[in-house]
Design a protein around this motif. Structure first.
Motif, PDB file in Angstrom:
ATOM      1  N   ILE A 305      25.806 -44.637  41.075  1.00  0.00           N
ATOM      2  CA  ILE A 305      26.829 -45.188  41.971  1.00  0.00           C
ATOM      3  C   ILE A 305      26.118 -45.974  43.064  1.00  0.00           C
ATOM      4  O   ILE A 305      25.180 -45.484  43.674  1.00  0.00           O
ATOM      5  N   GLU A 306      26.554 -47.207  43.265  1.00  0.00           N
ATOM      6  CA  GLU A 306      25.939 -48.051  44.289  1.00  0.00           C
ATOM      7  C   GLU A 306      26.957 -48.323  45.373  1.00  0.00           C
ATOM      8  O   GLU A 306      28.040 -48.822  45.104  1.00  0.00           O
ATOM      9  N   MET A 307      26.599 -48.004  46.615  1.00  0.00           N
ATOM     10  CA  MET A 307      27.498 -48.272  47.728  1.00  0.00           C
ATOM     11  C   MET A 307      27.097 -49.615  48.319  1.00  0.00           C
ATOM     12  O   MET A 307      25.958 -49.803  48.701  1.00  0.00           O
ATOM     13  N   LEU A 308      28.025 -50.549  48.347  1.00  0.00           N
ATOM     14  CA  LEU A 308      27.678 -51.891  48.825  1.00  0.00           C
ATOM     15  C   LEU A 308      28.405 -52.246  50.108  1.00  0.00           C
ATOM     16  O   LEU A 308      28.675 -53.404  50.395  1.00  0.00           O
ATOM     17  N   GLY A 309      28.753 -51.259  50.884  1.00  0.00           N
ATOM     18  CA  GLY A 309      29.453 -51.525  52.138  1.00  0.00           C
ATOM     19  C   GLY A 309      30.949 -51.576  51.913  1.00  0.00           C
ATOM     20  O   GLY A 309      31.646 -50.588  52.098  1.00  0.00           O
ATOM     21  N   ASN A 310      31.430 -52.747  51.454  1.00  0.00           N
ATOM     22  CA  ASN A 310      32.875 -52.865  51.279  1.00  0.00           C
ATOM     23  C   ASN A 310      33.344 -52.499  49.875  1.00  0.00           C
ATOM     24  O   ASN A 310      34.522 -52.527  49.578  1.00  0.00           O
ATOM     25  N   PHE A 325      28.068 -50.236  31.195  1.00  0.00           N
ATOM     26  CA  PHE A 325      28.997 -51.158  31.833  1.00  0.00           C
ATOM     27  C   PHE A 325      29.177 -50.776  33.290  1.00  0.00           C
ATOM     28  O   PHE A 325      28.707 -49.730  33.745  1.00  0.00           O
ATOM     29  N   SER A 326      29.842 -51.649  34.050  1.00  0.00           N
ATOM     30  CA  SER A 326      30.014 -51.401  35.475  1.00  0.00           C
ATOM     31  C   SER A 326      31.487 -51.505  35.870  1.00  0.00           C
ATOM     32  O   SER A 326      32.256 -52.238  35.251  1.00  0.00           O
ATOM     33  N   ILE A 327      31.838 -50.734  36.881  1.00  0.00           N
ATOM     34  CA  ILE A 327      33.215 -50.725  37.394  1.00  0.00           C
ATOM     35  C   ILE A 327      33.127 -51.004  38.885  1.00  0.00           C
ATOM     36  O   ILE A 327      32.297 -50.419  39.576  1.00  0.00           O
ATOM     37  N   ARG A 328      33.968 -51.898  39.373  1.00  0.00           N
ATOM     38  CA  ARG A 328      33.973 -52.180  40.800  1.00  0.00           C
ATOM     39  C   ARG A 328      35.143 -51.455  41.442  1.00  0.00           C
ATOM     40  O   ARG A 328      36.289 -51.610  41.023  1.00  0.00           O
ATOM     41  N   LEU A 329      34.833 -50.636  42.431  1.00  0.00           N
ATOM     42  CA  LEU A 329      35.897 -49.919  43.148  1.00  0.00           C
ATOM     43  C   LEU A 329      35.861 -50.336  44.609  1.00  0.00           C
ATOM     44  O   LEU A 329      34.802 -50.511  45.189  1.00  0.00           O
ATOM     45  N   THR A 330      37.036 -50.513  45.186  1.00  0.00           N
ATOM     46  CA  THR A 330      37.048 -50.933  46.585  1.00  0.00           C
ATOM     47  C   THR A 330      37.255 -49.756  47.521  1.00  0.00           C
ATOM     48  O   THR A 330      37.104 -49.874  48.719  1.00  0.00           O
ATOM     49  N   GLU A 331      37.626 -48.618  46.944  1.00  0.00           N
ATOM     50  CA  GLU A 331      37.848 -47.464  47.818  1.00  0.00           C
ATOM     51  C   GLU A 331      36.864 -46.353  47.536  1.00  0.00           C
ATOM     52  O   GLU A 331      36.435 -46.164  46.402  1.00  0.00           O
ATOM     53  N   ASN A 332      36.528 -45.661  48.579  1.00  0.00           N
ATOM     54  CA  ASN A 332      35.639 -44.515  48.449  1.00  0.00           C
ATOM     55  C   ASN A 332      36.309 -43.486  47.549  1.00  0.00           C
ATOM     56  O   ASN A 332      37.491 -43.275  47.609  1.00  0.00           O
ATOM     57  N   SER A 333      35.537 -42.888  46.687  1.00  0.00           N
ATOM     58  CA  SER A 333      36.125 -41.841  45.869  1.00  0.00           C
ATOM     59  C   SER A 333      35.112 -40.719  45.806  1.00  0.00           C
ATOM     60  O   SER A 333      33.976 -40.885  46.219  1.00  0.00           O
ATOM     61  N   ALA A 334      35.540 -39.597  45.287  1.00  0.00           N
ATOM     62  CA  ALA A 334      34.648 -38.441  45.266  1.00  0.00           C
ATOM     63  C   ALA A 334      33.792 -38.406  44.004  1.00  0.00           C
ATOM     64  O   ALA A 334      33.222 -37.381  43.675  1.00  0.00           O
TER      65      ALA A 334
END
Ligand SMILES: Nc1ncnc2c1ncn2[C@@H]1O[C@H](COP(=O)(O)OP(=O)(O)O)[C@@H](O)[C@H]1O
Ligand SMILES: [Mg+2]
Length: 363
Positions: A305-310, A325-334
């Motif tokens: 998991i990579e945290m990129l700020g936003n 593969f990769s998934i882009r999420l805009t919200e913090n999740s657990a």
């Protein structure tokens, strides 16, 4: 200010094909970004346009005139490189004035041009300094100024910002675009950085292995890639690819799952010769979802998991194999590493490609 055209251009070095049947049309005043991986032939194209290299076959035209036989100095083209070479023993004023002095322009005109250009670039306070007393960004501005001062018909910029740090690069990108608006000159800007291409070009030309892959607006290139190369190269990370088989009018096979899609099957290409053949399903990371049921839903495991700020980028792998593969999420999740997740694809956002040729299959 001029129109540039490249027609059926090829270049061989010895027996190696470096450029293959290239065509490109650039209108007057356009800012075109030529993007491609290292070694794809970008610099060679610029060198041919500038006259520093001769094409094996094909033509370069400026304002509809073939310029193949014109000497570099007669082409009225300015080139800016990554390694901008300023004259170290000259101060900024003399570096800027040099191209005009070479043309025997009178002193008064030179003074005015240097003042105009240096204030346009915000380097008017450095005119008496030597290059070594300047920062990388300031030096690059002087190099730009020296290219601009002659007011050439066409600018060729070969990765001009790649020696600058990230923050300065972002700032200089904006400045270059502003400058382009002011000068309304024709620019070909070369970069290997697809983000730079997306943010700078109003037209992007994507090159790979010396072949033009696609020419279009940033949104064309991002949303409507013509092949798997463009889809995978543009975007950070690039498009995800999955295997898919169309079984019949209502069923598809996604790895080991058979999924009934009626009536959603209309979103999948239905040419007869694709039946029971593997095709490639392409989905951008932002069109994958964790645990929302969609047209196609499958199990996967989180690798990273990579945290990129936003935003968050989840890198995961399918249990059934296939590439990561990769998934882009805009919200913090657990979500956590090694966690098993259910991933869903919204078919209306998916693209399809031929497995053998990589070419887009349109629905
Ligand atoms: N003068 C040369 N002789 C032989 N091969 C060359 C020459 N110039 C470039 N090449 C080769 O041509 C290919 C494209 O190079 P280049 O145009 O510099 O790519 P890019 O700028 O996209 O990184 C590379 O494989 C490079 O090694
Ligand atoms: Mg290069």
């Amino acid at each position: 200010m001029s129109k540039l055209q490249i027609k059926n251009l090829t270049k061989n070095f010895g027996n190696t094909k470096i450029l293959e049947d290239l065509n490109l049309k650039i209108e007057e005043g356009e800012f075109v970004v030529l993007v491609g991986p290292s070694g794809s032939g970008k610099s060679t194209i610029l060198r041919i346009i500038a006259g520093l290299e001769t094409p094996s076959t094909g033509e370069v035209l400026i304002n509809n005139e073939i310029i193949n036989d014109l000497k570099p100095k007669d082409r009225d083209i300015a080139m800016v490189f990554q390694n901008y070479a300023l004259y170290p023993h000259m101060n900024v004023f003399d570096n800027l004035a040099f191209p005009l002095k070479m043309k025997n322009i009178d002193k008064k005109t030179i003074n005015k041009s240097v003042n105009d250009i240096s204030s346009m670039l915000g380097i008017q306070h450095y005119l008496t300094k030597k290059p070594k007393e300047l920062s990388g960004g300031e030096r690059q501005r002087v190099a730009l100024g020296r290219a601009i001062i002659r007011k050439p018909q066409l600018f060729l910029m070969d990765e001009p910002l790649s020696n600058l740090d990230a923050k300065l690069r972002t700032q200089m990108r904006a400045e270059l675009l502003k400058l382009h608006k002011t000068l309304s000159s024709t620019v070909i800007y070369v970069t290997h950085d697809q983000i730079e291409a997306l943010t700078m070009g109003n037209k992007i030309a994507v090159l790979n292995h010396g072949k033009m892959q696609q020419v279009g607006t940033p949104s064309d290139i991002y949303n409507n890639p013509t092949n798997t190369f463009v889809a995978g190269f543009i975007g950070n990370p690039g498009m995800n690819f999955f295997d898919l088989k169309i079984i019949d009018d209502s069923k598809i096979m996604f790895y080991d799952q058979i999924i009934t899609l009626n009536p959603k099957i209309s979103l999948i290409p239905k040419e007869k010769d694709l039946l029971n053949k593997k095709i490639i399903l392409g989905v951008r990371p932002e069109h994958l979802f964790v645990t929302q049921e969609k047209d196609i839903t499958f199990n996967a495991t989180i690798d990273l998991i990579e945290m990129l700020g936003n935003e968050f980028l989840i890198y995961a792998n399918l249990k059934t194999g296939g590439s990561n593969f990769s998934i882009r999420l805009t919200e913090n999740s657990a979500l956590k590493r090694n966690e098993q997740i259910k991933v869903a694809i919204d078919l209306s956002k998916a693209l399809f490609f031929n497995e053998d040729t990589g070419k887009r299959i349109y629905c």
